[in-house]
Design a protein around this motif. Structure first.
Motif, short mmCIF file in Angstrom:
data_model
loop_
_atom_site.label_atom_id
_atom_site.label_comp_id
_atom_site.label_asym_id
_atom_site.label_seq_id
_atom_site.Cartn_x
_atom_site.Cartn_y
_atom_site.Cartn_z
N ARG A 8 -2.10 -1.20 9.53
CA ARG A 8 -2.62 -0.19 8.61
C ARG A 8 -3.98 -0.68 8.13
NH1 ARG A 8 3.06 -1.07 5.87
NH2 ARG A 8 2.27 -3.13 6.38
N GLU A 72 -5.08 3.22 -3.34
CA GLU A 72 -3.71 3.55 -3.79
C GLU A 72 -3.12 4.68 -2.95
OE1 GLU A 72 -3.82 3.18 -8.22
OE2 GLU A 72 -2.43 4.87 -8.03
N VAL A 75 -2.19 3.34 0.44
CA VAL A 75 -0.97 2.52 0.37
C VAL A 75 0.27 3.42 0.23
CG1 VAL A 75 0.28 0.82 -1.06
CG2 VAL A 75 -2.12 0.43 -0.45
N ASP A 76 0.16 4.46 -0.60
CA ASP A 76 1.29 5.40 -0.75
C ASP A 76 1.62 6.08 0.57
OD1 ASP A 76 1.55 4.81 -3.37
OD2 ASP A 76 0.54 6.61 -4.14
N GLY A 79 2.08 2.94 3.50
CA GLY A 79 3.05 1.88 3.17
C GLY A 79 2.38 0.63 2.63
N SER A 80 1.20 0.31 3.16
CA SER A 80 0.45 -0.84 2.67
C SER A 80 -0.91 -0.87 3.37
CB SER A 80 1.21 -2.14 2.94
OG SER A 80 0.66 -3.18 2.15
N ASP A 82 -3.02 -3.58 5.73
CA ASP A 82 -3.03 -4.89 6.40
C ASP A 82 -4.46 -5.37 6.62
OD1 ASP A 82 -0.12 -4.88 7.02
OD2 ASP A 82 -0.69 -3.13 8.21
N ALA A 125 -2.08 -6.44 -3.52
CA ALA A 125 -0.95 -6.06 -2.65
C ALA A 125 -0.88 -6.99 -1.44
CB ALA A 125 -1.10 -4.61 -2.20
N MET A 126 -2.03 -7.39 -0.92
CA MET A 126 -2.04 -8.32 0.23
C MET A 126 -1.46 -9.66 -0.18
SD MET A 126 -5.74 -7.76 2.06
CE MET A 126 -6.06 -6.38 3.15
N GLU A 128 0.60 -10.26 -2.66
CA GLU A 128 2.03 -10.10 -2.95
C GLU A 128 2.84 -10.14 -1.65
OE1 GLU A 128 4.77 -6.79 -5.07
OE2 GLU A 128 2.69 -6.93 -5.76
N ARG A 129 2.27 -9.51 -0.60
CA ARG A 129 2.96 -9.47 0.70
C ARG A 129 2.80 -10.78 1.47
NH1 ARG A 129 0.21 -5.32 2.69
NH2 ARG A 129 -0.62 -6.68 4.29
N GLY A 132 -2.63 -10.30 5.32
CA GLY A 132 -3.71 -9.31 5.27
C GLY A 132 -5.01 -9.92 5.76
#
Ligand SMILES: NC(=O)c1ccc[n+]([C@@H]2O[C@H](COP(=O)([O-])OP(=O)(O)OC[C@H]3O[C@@H](n4cnc5c(N)ncnc54)[C@H](OP(=O)(O)O)[C@@H]3O)[C@@H](O)[C@H]2O)c1
Length: 264
Positions: A8, A72, A75-76, A79-80, A82, A125-126, A128-129, A132
Motif C-alpha cells: 500500500r 488517514e 489508511v482507512d 488498511g495501512s 507501507d 502507524a509505520m 506501531e506496525r 514501512g
C-alpha cells in the motif's frame, strides 16, 4: 521492502511528473496506490489510466490538516501505508534580490515543511506496525546549489538533512528511508518559468525521463538504498562540491558555462 500486490503506497505530487510516473510504476507492480495532490481533475485522469486499486486523495501538503486527513483516508481505505513517497514540490528560479518573500515562503511550505507534515502524519502507524519505507524527493540542487536557485536549493538541502538523520533515527524500528537526488528531469516543474530559466539549466527535451527515474526509485526502495542519485553525475558533483566547492565550480563552468559559477 518488496513492492508487490499487497503493498500500500501513498505518493504525494502524484498528479504530474515524477509522482505520476511513480504511481504508474507502482500500479504496474500491483500495489494499491494513494494519489495525493491538489488537482482533482488530473488525479482523476491518472486514476482512470491505472490498473488495480487506487485512491484519489485531493490535498495540500503545505497544510498539516489537509495531508494528515489524506493519509488517514488512505489508511482507512487501504488498511495501512507501507510505502510513503514525499515527492510534492514546486520551484521558482530567480535571483534572491528579485524573488518575492511569498515565493520563498511557498517553496519552504511545500517542499520542506510539506515533507515534514507528510512524514509526521504517516510515521506513527509505520512505527506501531514495525515496518514501512519512506522516500524523500530531494534534488541534486540540495547537494550543489546553483545561482538563481538559492531558495529552492535551501528547501532541498533541508529535506536532505531531515531524511538522512531520520534514516539513522529509525534504525531497528523496521521503518527505513531513501533520499532521492534527481538532476534535471523532463517534467512540468518549470513550465511556469520556461522563458526565463538560467543559462546553465539543461532541463527540457533532452533531460532524463520521469519514467526512467521511477523505475530506479523502485529498485532503490527494494534494496533499502540510503540514497539514489539520478543520473549518476549528480553524485559526482555532490562529492566534488563537498571536497572542494572551487573545484566543483571549475568543472561546472566547463560543462555549463560561466553562469553556473560566475564568481571565481
Ligand atoms: N523535474 C526535475 O528536474 C526535478 C529535479 C530534482 C528534484 N525534483 C523534485 O521532484 C519532485 C516532483 O517534481 P516534478 O519534477 O515531478 O514536478 P511537477 O511535474 O511540477 O509535479 C509536481 C507535483 O507536486 C504537486 N504539488 C505541488 N504543490 C503541492 C501541494 N501544495 N500539495 C500537494 N501536491 C502539490 C503537483 O500537483 P498539484 O499542482 O496538482 O498539487 C504535482 O503533482 C519535486 O519535489 C521536485 O522538487 C524535480
Amino acid at each position: 521492502m518488496h513492492i508487490r500486490s499487497d503493498t500500500r503506497a501513498l505518493v504525494t505530487g502524484a498528479s504530474r511528473g515524477i509522482g505520476r510516473a511513480l504511481a504508474h510504476a507502482l500500479a504496474a507492480r500491483g500495489a494499491t496506490v494513494g494519489l495525493a495532490a491538489r488537482s482533482t481533475s488530473e488525479l482523476a485522469t491518472l486514476a482512470a489510466e491505472l490498473p488495480g486499486a487506487h485512491h484519489v486523495l485531493t490535498c495540500d501538503v503545505a497544510l498539516p490538516v489537509s495531508i494528515g486527513s489524506a493519509i488517514e483516508e488512505f489508511v482507512d481505505a487501504a488498511g495501512s501505508v507501507d510505502l510513503l513517497v514525499a515527492n510534492a514540490g514546486i520551484a521558482h528560479y530567480e535571483p534572491v534580490a528579485e524573488q518575492s518573500l511569498e515565493k520563498i515562503e511557498a517553496m519552504t511550505q511545500v517542499n520542506w515543511l510539506g515533507t515534514v507534515y507528510t512524514v509526521k502524519a504517516a510515521l506513527p502507524a509505520m512505527l506501531e506496525r514495525g515496518s514501512g519505507h519512506i522516500v524523500v524527493m530531494s534534488s541534486g540542487a540540495g547537494l550543489r546549489p546553483f545561482p538563481g536557485a538559492a531558495a529552492y536549493s535551501a528547501t532541498k538541502a533541508a529535506q536532505r538533512m531531515f531524511a538522512e538523520a531520520l534514516r539513522h533515527e529509525l534504525h531497528g524500528s523496521g521503518v527505513s528511508v531513501t533520499t532521492v537526488y534527481p538532476g534535471e528531469i523532463r517534467t512540468s516543474l518549470h513550465d511556469h518559468e520556461r522563458s526565463r530559466m538560467p543559462e546553465w539549466y539543461r532541463g527540457g527535451p533532452n533531460a532524463a525521463t520521469a519514467e526512467a527515474l521511477a523505475e530506479r526509485i523502485l529498485k532503490a526502495i527494494e534494496h533499502d538504498a540510503r540514497h539514489l542519485h539520478y543520473r549518476p553525475a549528480v553524485k559526482g558533483m555532490g562529492i566534488l562540491h563537498g571536497l572542494s566547492p572551487g573545484a566543483a565550480d571549475r568543472v561546472l563552468r566547463r560543462l555549463r558555462g560561466r553562469t553556473a559559477a560566475p564568481r571565481k
